[in-house]
Write a protein that holds these residues in place. Structure first.
Motif, short mmCIF file in Angstrom:
data_model
loop_
_atom_site.label_atom_id
_atom_site.label_comp_id
_atom_site.label_asym_id
_atom_site.label_seq_id
_atom_site.Cartn_x
_atom_site.Cartn_y
_atom_site.Cartn_z
N THR A 1 0.90 -0.85 -0.04
CA THR A 1 -0.25 0.07 -0.17
C THR A 1 1.06 1.20 0.33
OG1 THR A 1 -1.73 -1.10 1.36
CG2 THR A 1 -1.94 1.07 1.16
N VAL A 2 0.21 2.52 -0.53
CA VAL A 2 1.10 3.33 -1.36
C VAL A 2 0.16 4.92 -0.27
CG1 VAL A 2 2.66 4.48 -2.12
CG2 VAL A 2 2.35 2.56 -2.96
N ASN A 3 1.18 5.60 -0.15
CA ASN A 3 0.03 6.94 0.76
C ASN A 3 0.61 7.52 -0.79
OD1 ASN A 3 -0.96 9.17 1.84
ND2 ASN A 3 0.05 8.09 4.14
N LEU B 1 -3.68 3.90 -1.69
CA LEU B 1 -3.73 3.25 -3.46
C LEU B 1 -2.77 2.22 -3.16
CD1 LEU B 1 -4.82 3.30 -5.97
CD2 LEU B 1 -2.07 3.46 -6.42
N GLY B 2 -3.43 1.12 -3.62
CA GLY B 2 -3.30 -0.92 -2.64
C GLY B 2 -2.90 -1.34 -3.77
N VAL B 3 -1.91 -1.83 -4.58
CA VAL B 3 -1.91 -2.59 -5.01
C VAL B 3 -1.38 -4.63 -5.02
CG1 VAL B 3 0.33 -3.19 -6.87
CG2 VAL B 3 0.01 -0.46 -6.03
N LEU B 4 -1.76 -4.87 -5.85
CA LEU B 4 -2.28 -6.76 -5.57
C LEU B 4 -1.83 -7.30 -6.78
CD1 LEU B 4 -5.31 -8.50 -4.20
CD2 LEU B 4 -4.08 -9.13 -6.09
N LEU B 5 -0.88 -8.05 -6.43
CA LEU B 5 -0.58 -8.71 -7.57
C LEU B 5 -0.40 -10.50 -7.54
CD1 LEU B 5 1.49 -8.61 -10.27
CD2 LEU B 5 3.57 -8.66 -8.55
N ASP B 6 -0.79 -10.69 -8.82
CA ASP B 6 -1.37 -12.72 -8.50
C ASP B 6 -0.64 -13.03 -9.37
OD1 ASP B 6 -2.43 -14.68 -8.03
OD2 ASP B 6 -4.28 -14.53 -7.79
N LEU B 7 0.96 -13.58 -9.06
CA LEU B 7 1.13 -14.02 -10.81
C LEU B 7 0.86 -15.16 -10.99
CD1 LEU B 7 4.82 -12.63 -9.24
CD2 LEU B 7 3.58 -12.00 -11.62
N GLN B 8 -0.24 -15.95 -10.44
CA GLN B 8 -0.24 -16.87 -10.53
C GLN B 8 -1.95 -16.92 -11.43
OE1 GLN B 8 -2.56 -19.69 -7.45
NE2 GLN B 8 -3.12 -21.26 -8.83
N ALA B 9 -2.18 -15.84 -11.01
CA ALA B 9 -3.75 -15.76 -12.15
C ALA B 9 -2.52 -14.36 -13.41
CB ALA B 9 -4.60 -14.91 -11.09
N GLN B 10 -1.91 -13.97 -12.69
CA GLN B 10 -0.93 -13.19 -14.05
C GLN B 10 -2.47 -11.88 -13.78
OE1 GLN B 10 1.72 -14.22 -16.71
NE2 GLN B 10 1.88 -14.55 -14.60
N GLU B 11 -2.23 -11.54 -13.03
CA GLU B 11 -3.04 -9.78 -12.47
C GLU B 11 -3.10 -8.68 -11.92
OE1 GLU B 11 -8.14 -9.67 -11.27
OE2 GLU B 11 -6.99 -11.68 -10.94
N THR C 1 5.75 14.34 -1.94
CA THR C 1 5.23 12.68 -1.58
C THR C 1 4.80 12.05 -1.40
OG1 THR C 1 5.00 13.04 1.42
CG2 THR C 1 6.58 14.32 0.09
N ILE C 2 5.27 10.53 -1.74
CA ILE C 2 4.59 9.62 -1.64
C ILE C 2 5.06 8.29 -0.67
CG2 ILE C 2 3.70 9.43 -3.82
CD1 ILE C 2 5.22 7.43 -5.12
N SER C 3 4.45 7.39 0.30
CA SER C 3 5.54 6.95 1.02
C SER C 3 4.52 5.72 0.80
CB SER C 3 4.89 6.92 2.33
OG SER C 3 5.91 9.10 2.68
N ILE C 4 5.72 4.12 1.02
CA ILE C 4 4.97 2.64 1.16
C ILE C 4 5.07 2.74 2.67
CG2 ILE C 4 5.54 0.59 1.48
CD1 ILE C 4 8.20 1.28 -0.43
N VAL C 5 3.34 2.33 2.74
CA VAL C 5 2.72 1.83 4.22
C VAL C 5 3.76 0.98 4.86
CG1 VAL C 5 0.65 1.88 5.49
CG2 VAL C 5 0.36 3.54 3.84
N HIS C 6 3.75 0.67 5.49
CA HIS C 6 4.52 -0.55 6.76
C HIS C 6 3.70 -0.96 7.95
CE1 HIS C 6 6.60 -3.99 7.17
NE2 HIS C 6 7.15 -3.72 8.03
#
Length: 416
Positions: free
Chosen positions: A303-305, A368-378, A411-416
């Protein structure tokens, strides 16, 4: 003469250090004398308001240590304190009555309402989850039927093609056998007169070679559903959000960006940094940066702020992404090596290989959330605050993918 000075010992019209006109109150009959002043050995019949302690007439009179202080009679001060104690006791009694009433009347009602409210809340949870389960079951059945139907269609198309090409092969074999027989059993004179040769050749030429057809492939889009994607993304972000420790690789950071010490925040600077050492991995023109880690398989989220920036890009990129120059080769979303969600002012879009798909967002996401599913190539972009899927993209990703970032405002920041 003021009221205070009239009551001060040694200031009244009578001579001596007495307390003015009127008899000085003494201990009652049979009572023991009170404590005396350690300095003058006189009764402590006065109270110094400045020093907050009882004093004798000598201390309060001319030349005494409390001369000029506000002095009151000790019995007046005691009476005042008695009145305050009485008032405090009355307030405590009223407070006790109020608390008793609260405990006896309000709390039982609260308890009863809590029981009924909790029961209603349980019913609501059960009712809503039951509805969600019913909806999921209905959607599951619908999608499975679509998948089954698509599988049957593809099988039927393949079967039809098998029958067609089996007939074509048989026909070609018959033509070939006829031509071979003609070749071996016909003399030259008959051969040059034989019209059947041309007819057979034309018949063979009429049988076309197999061509690739999408109808022979299973269409994976039949298994896609906006509802399923929404529920799936919500479930994934609810269980996996923030688990990826994504950090930005300092060696890739553009000289127009400043990286924080924790390697999670990028700040845009319109002036190119002179202290930034150039290297083969560093972007030298566009304000880009890659993460330190890449993903080759599995399911990943981060997730990115982005609430402070009006110009940014967030997505994934291949390691082959060029780093040098001002051309489109190294510009995120303008080449075949990067897939990004981008914002410029109030416009949002998804970009890849120079193709920009506008996204009609009703509001600017704070995260902004990013979801990467490499099994489904999505690749999926998601707004955690509202649980909204902003965009999904299916592609055949070739090679490890790096989270990639660009910012040209604030600025943008990665949320952890």
């Amino acid at each position: 003469m003021s009221e205070e000075s009239a009551g001060r010992p040694g200031l009244g019209p009578g001579p001596g250090p007495g307390p003015g006109p009127g008899p000085r109150p003494g201990p009652g009959p049979g009572s023991e004398p009170g404590p005396l002043c350690p300095e003058h050995s006189q009764a402590l019949n006065w109270f110094c308001c400045s020093e907050r302690r009882p004093v004798c007439a000598a201390c309060a009179g001319l030349g005494g240590r409390c001369q000029g202080h506000r002095i009151r009679r000790a019995e007046e001060r005691a009476e005042e304190l008695r009145n305050k104690i009485v008032d405090q006791c009355e307030r405590l009694q009223l407070q006790s009555a109020s608390i008793s009433k609260y405990v006896a009347e309000v709390l039982p009602g609260k308890k009863q309402r809590t029981v009924s409210t909790a029961s209603a809340a349980r019913e609501l949870v059960i009712q809503r989850l039951s509805l969600v389960r019913s909806l999921c079951e209905t959607e599951e059945q619908r999608l499975l039927e679509r998948v089954h139907g698509e599988e049957e269609r593809a099988h039927q198309s393949i079967l039809t093609q098998q029958v067609h090409w089996a007939e074509a092969l048989q026909k070609l074999d018959t033509i070939r056998t006829s031509l071979v027989d003609m070749l071996t059993s016909t003399d030259d004179l008959q051969l040059i007169k034989e019209q059947e040769i041309f007819e057979r050749s034309e018949e063979a030429e009429g049988i076309l070679d197999p061509q690739e057809s999408k109808k022979l492939n299973f269409n994976e889009k039949c298994a896609r559903s906006l509802l399923l994607t929404q529920l799936w993304a919500t479930a994934v972000f609810g269980s996996l959000s923030g688990t990826e420790d994504v950090r930005i690789d300092e060696k890739t950071v553009s000289p127009f960006l400043q990286l924080s010490d924790d390697q999670r925040t990028l700040t845009f600077n319109a002036k190119k940094s002179k202290s930034c050492v150039d290297g083969p991995e560093r972007f030298d023109h566009w304000p880009n940066a890659l993460s330190t880690t890449s993903f080759q398989a599995g399911l990943h989220t981060w997730t990115v702020n982005v609430q402070n920036s009006c110009a940014y890009k967030v997505g994934v990129a291949l390691s082959q992404l060029p780093r040098k120059g001002s051309g489109s080769d190294s510009r995120l979303g303008h080449n075949a090596f990067s897939w990004v969600f981008s914002r410029y002012d109030q416009e949002f879009c998804f970009s890849h290989d120079g193709q920009h798909e506008p996204l009609g967002l009703l509001r600017c996401p704070a995260q902004l959330g990013v979801l990467l599913d490499l099994q489904a190539q999505e690749l999926l972009f998601y707004e955690p605050a509202s649980g909204t899927v902003l965009h999904t993209h299916h592609a055949s990703f070739q090679g490890p993918l790096f989270p990639v970032f660009a910012v040209a405002d604030q600025t943008i920041s990665i949320v952890h």
